[in-house]
Design an enzyme around this catalytic site. Structure first.
Site: not given
Ligand code: DX5
Ligand code: ZN
Length: 218
Positions: A7, A32, A34, A36, A65, A67, A136, A141-142, A174-175, A196-197
């Protein structure tokens, strides 16, 4: 083999093309992206122009994705920008069936995403039309939020729904994905891990991609 979708939300946006090239070289299966809108989720990210600019730099499969509220208004723009798959949130669509077919009629893949509290039953009559269900595992959101273990039961239930319906849709999660939560998710029936991170903040991002790819179902 598990598919991995880094991501870019956790990438350094000032070096986006380099970050994408790095995960592509590491063997990531798709990118991916994102999106928003500050409405559906309390954060703002990127629009179609950034996707179009990245499209010029890579042949990676773009997993977009959305959102955003009223995604039907933006779907054509992300299609034109080069999305290969567009995922919308069930919670953001009054007419989910119409939006799914709007995307499919463009000749690209379509996914539907469910927030942690949304039951899979909302997909019951649509499941055979989908290429992907995005579960999810955080409230969107983050980046860098903690994985919610409650979604593992949801993944197992979804896997059963897909098998029973004969749907070919893949399950993406995801997440909060790392080597531990990713392994649990894959065992529960996930096909594609978004991270992501765990990837972009790693000391060795290429190794993080390879580690997630190596996770096996059994
Ligand atoms: C959350 C986004 C995710 C997020 C993942 O709203 O949809 O894609 O960036 O980031 P990590 O893997 O750090 O939780
Ligand atoms: Zn995402």
């Amino acid at each position: 083999m598990t598919l991995v979708a880094p991501s870019i939300l956790s990438a350094d946006f000032a070096y986006l093309a380099e970050e994408v090239a790095m995960v592509e070289k590491a063997g990531a299966d798709m990118l991916h992206i994102d999106v928003m809108d500050g409405q559906f989720v309390p954060n703002l990210t990127i629009g179609p122009q950034v996707v179009a600019d990245l499209r010029e730099r890579t042949s990676m499969f773009f997993d977009v994705h959305l959102m955003i509220k009223q995604p039907e208004q933006m779907v054509p723009k992300f299609y034109q920008a080069g999305a290969n798959l567009i995922t919308v949130h069930a919670e953001a669509c009054t007419h989910l069936h119409r939006v799914v077919h709007q995307i499919k009629d463009m000749g690209i893949q379509c996914g539907v995403s469910l927030n942690p509290a949304t039951p899979i039953e909302v997909l019951k009559y649509l499941i055979r039309d989908l290429d992907l269900v995005l579960v999810m595992s955080v409230n969107p959101g983050f980046a860098a939020q903690e994985f919610l273990p409650l979604v593992l039961d949801k993944v197992r239930d979804l896997r059963r729904m897909l098998d029973e319906s004969g749907s070919q849709a893949r399950i993406e999660i995801d997440g909060g994905i790392n080597e531990i939560t990713g392994a649990e998710a894959v065992k529960a029936g996930v096909d594609i891990l978004v991270a992501g991170s765990f990837i972009f903040k790693a000391a060795q991002p290429a190794e993080a991609v390879k580690l997630l790819k190596s996770l096996k179902k059994a």
